[in-house]
Design a protein around this motif. Structure first.
Motif, PDB file in Angstrom:
ATOM      1  N   SER A  15       0.847  -1.182   0.000  1.00  0.00           N
ATOM      2  CA  SER A  15       0.000   0.000   0.000  1.00  0.00           C
ATOM      3  C   SER A  15       0.880   1.228   0.000  1.00  0.00           C
ATOM      4  N   GLY A  18       0.709   2.759   3.668  1.00  0.00           N
ATOM      5  CA  GLY A  18       1.051   1.975   4.841  1.00  0.00           C
ATOM      6  C   GLY A  18       2.523   2.028   5.172  1.00  0.00           C
ATOM      7  N   ASP A 354      -0.524  -0.129  10.072  1.00  0.00           N
ATOM      8  CA  ASP A 354      -1.148   0.296   8.816  1.00  0.00           C
ATOM      9  C   ASP A 354      -0.765  -0.609   7.659  1.00  0.00           C
ATOM     10  N   GLN A 358      -3.960  -2.147   6.017  1.00  0.00           N
ATOM     11  CA  GLN A 358      -4.302  -1.663   4.677  1.00  0.00           C
ATOM     12  C   GLN A 358      -4.250  -2.800   3.662  1.00  0.00           C
ATOM     13  N   GLU A 362      -7.379  -3.646   1.221  1.00  0.00           N
ATOM     14  CA  GLU A 362      -7.244  -3.378  -0.208  1.00  0.00           C
ATOM     15  C   GLU A 362      -6.994  -4.633  -1.035  1.00  0.00           C
ATOM     16  N   ALA A 373      -7.486   4.119   9.225  1.00  0.00           N
ATOM     17  CA  ALA A 373      -8.127   3.725   7.972  1.00  0.00           C
ATOM     18  C   ALA A 373      -9.016   4.828   7.416  1.00  0.00           C
ATOM     19  N   TRP A 376      -7.173   6.778   4.773  1.00  0.00           N
ATOM     20  CA  TRP A 376      -6.621   6.151   3.581  1.00  0.00           C
ATOM     21  C   TRP A 376      -7.386   6.622   2.343  1.00  0.00           C
TER      22      TRP A 376
END
Length: 444
Positions: A15, A18, A354, A358, A362, A373, A376
Motif C-alpha cells: 500500500s 502503509g 497500517d 491496509q 485493499e 483507515a 486512507w
C-alpha cells in the motif's frame, strides 16, 4: 475500479500509504533463528489470485511474510490457513497440540476460559511504543474475555479483522416508489412503513418489488437481539457462564419477533432457506431494504455493479444511549503454550499496523480495525459507504455477546426459524429458547 477499491497490482509496496520496511528499523538480535506460526481463517492465500468480483489481481500473504521477515531479521513466519467451516474444532485441536503461536480467534470467550491464551495486558504495559488508541472505538472492549482465574474482564486478543452490521437500502427503488430515504438512525416503525410502501408492482418498471429482506436462518438470532436493543431491551446479563441470565422471553424480544413475522409479508419467500435475495446488489435488484448487512466485499460489489449512486447505509437499531448491534470480526491471540511469545507479541503489533491493516482491506477485502483507515485514500474514495460502516463498528453492544459462538445462539436461531415457518407463535418460540438456553448453561 483499481482506484476505487485499492487493488492496484503495479505498486512495489502493498500500500502506498502503509508502513514499509524502508520506514522501520530492522529488529534482529533476540529473535534470530526463531520461527513464528500464525493461524488465519477464511479467504487468505499465500500467492496472488484474481478477485472474482473485480477481475483484478489480489496480492497474497507472501508480501506480508516478506515484510515481517525484513523487519525482524533472521526470523521466519509460517501461515496456517483454514476455512471457516469447522474452524472452532480445528482451532481447539491446534491449541491442544501446540501447532501455532498466534491465532485468529472470533471465539475468544470460550478459549480464554480454558486457560489456553496468553493475557496481553503485561505486554501492553511493558511496550512504550504500543497504544490501544490506534483502534476504532469499542474494538478492544468488544473482545474482552475472562480467563479461568480472572475476576474482571481482561485483554486476551487485539482487534485484527473488523466487522459490523447495518441496514442497507436501494435509493433507486425508494425514488421509483416516491418513498423518502431511510433516516440515518431508523426506528422499527419507520422501516416497517417504508417496507410496506415498496411492496407490490413497481409504478415505474412494472416489476414485482419487495420492501425488505433478512436472513431467517443463521443470523436471525442476532437480528432479533438488535430489535430488542432498539426498544431499550437487551439479550440478558452476565459474562461468566455461572452469572449469565437470558432475557430471550422478554417483552422486547417477543415484540421484535412479532415484528419479524410481520416483515415476512413484505419480503420474498424463502427467508429461512436464505432465498429470495438473489438480485440484491445487482442492476435488477427488487428489494428496498436489507437488514443485518455485513461489510464483506460490499464496496467492491457495489462499484463492480455500477451501483455506487443507488446503495446507501443506515444504522441498525440503537437504544437511547446510541448502542446496539452485533459486535463481530476476529481478534488475534497468543497461545499460552507458544515458545516464542515475545516474537508473537511483535507480530501482534505488526498485524495491527497500517501496513497489514491496509493490506487486508485493499487486497482480500476485509475490514480494518484501526482509526487511521479513515484517512486512507482507498477508504475516502468510497466514504459514503465506509463512514457509516465505521460508525457501526464503533457503536455495537460490547463486550461481544458471550454466547455468540455457543449453544444458546443456535437454540435461539432454531426457535426464530420455528416462528418464521409457522410452527410456533413468537411467545411460544421465545419461551422455549429461554428455557433451553438456561438449562444448557446450568448443565454445561
Amino acid at each position: 475500479m483499481i482506484a476505487l477499491v485499492g487493488c492496484s497490482s503495479s505498486s512495489e509496496n502493498t500500500s502506498s500509504e502503509g508502513e514499509s520496511s524502508s520506514e522501520a528499523p530492522i529488529a534482529g538480535g533476540e529473535f534470530e533463528g526463531q520461527t513464528l506460526k500464525v493461524q488465519l481463517i477464511g479467504d487468505f492465500n499465500m500467492d496472488d489470485t484474481t478477485d472474482p468480483i473485480t477481475g483484478e489481481r489480489v496480492k497474497g500473504l507472501k508480501v506480508v511474510k516478506e515484510e515481517f521477515e525484513n523487519l525482524y531479521a533472521g526470523t521466519k513466519v509460517e501461515f496456517i490457513i483454514m476455512p471457516w467451516e469447522g474452524y472452532v474444532e480445528k482451532t481447539q485441536a491446534m491449541l491442544t497440540s501446540g501447532e501455532a503461536d498466534v491465532y485468529q480467534m472470533p471465539g475468544i470467550v470460550d478459549f480464554a476460559a480454558q486457560g489456553v491464551l496468553e493475557p496481553l495486558q503485561p505486554y501492553i504495559d511493558g511496550d512504550s511504543e504500543f497504544s490501544l488508541d490506534r483502534f476504532i472505538d469499542n474494538q478492544v472492549d468488544g473482545w474482552l474475555a475472562l480467563g479461568p482465574d480472572d475476576e474482571d474482564l481482561e485483554i486476551y486478543g487485539l482487534p485484527f479483522l473488523g466487522d459490523a452490521r447495518f441496514i442497507t437500502y436501494d435509493k433507486q427503488l425508494f425514488d421509483e416508489w416516491g418513498v423518502e430515504y431511510l433516516s440515518d438512525y431508523p426506528t422499527m416503525e419507520e422501516v416497517k412503513e417504508k417496507a410496506k410502501q415498496m411492496t407490490g408492482t413497481n409504478p415505474v418498471t412494472g416489476e414485482q418489488n419487495y420492501g425488505i429482506w433478512f436472513r431467517g436462518d443463521w443470523s436471525s438470532a442476532f437480528t432479533l437481539i438488535n430489535l430488542a436493543e432498539g426498544q431499550n431491551g437487551k439479550w440478558g446479563e452476565g459474562f461468566a457462564w455461572d452469572e449469565v441470565k437470558f432475557n430471550f422471553d422478554s417483552p422486547e424480544m417477543i415484540n421484535g419477533l412479532e415484528w419479524l413475522l410481520e416483515m415476512q409479508e413484505y419480503a420474498p419467500s424463502g427467508l429461512v432457506s436464505n432465498q429470495g435475495s438473489e438480485a440484491w446488489l445487482t442492476a435488477n435488484n427488487n428489494i428496498g431494504i436489507m437488514l443485518n448487512q455485513g461489510p464483506g466485499n460490499l464496496t467492491k460489489q457495489v462499484y463492480a455493479q455500477g451501483l455506487e449512486d443507488r446503495i446507501a447505509i443506515a444504522q441498525e437499531f440503537k437504544n437511547d444511549d446510541g448502542v446496539g448491534g452485533l459486535f463481530a470480526g476476529s481478534p488475534i491471540t497468543i497461545a499460552k503454550n507458544s515458545k516464542v511469545k515475545d516474537l508473537a507479541w511483535e507480530w501482534m503489533k505488526f498485524a495491527t499496523s497500517d501496513f497489514v491493516q491496509q493490506y487486508i482491506y485493499e487486497e482480500p477485502g476485509a475490514m480494518p480495525s484501526v482509526k487511521s483507515a479513515l484517512e486512507w485514500e482507498s477508504v475516502q474514495q468510497t466514504a459514503h459507504l465506509m463512514d457509516p460502516i465505521f460508525e457501526a463498528m464503533s457503536t455495537p453492544w460490547t463486550p461481544r455477546y458471550p454466547w455468540g459462538s455457543s449453544q444458546p445462539r443456535f437454540i435461539l436461531t432454531s426457535e426464530v426459524e420455528a416462528a418464521l415457518t409457522g410452527q410456533r407463535t413468537a411467545e411460544q418460540a421465545l419461551e422455549r429458547a429461554q428455557k433451553e438456553s438456561t438449562d444448557w448453561v446450568e448443565s454445561r
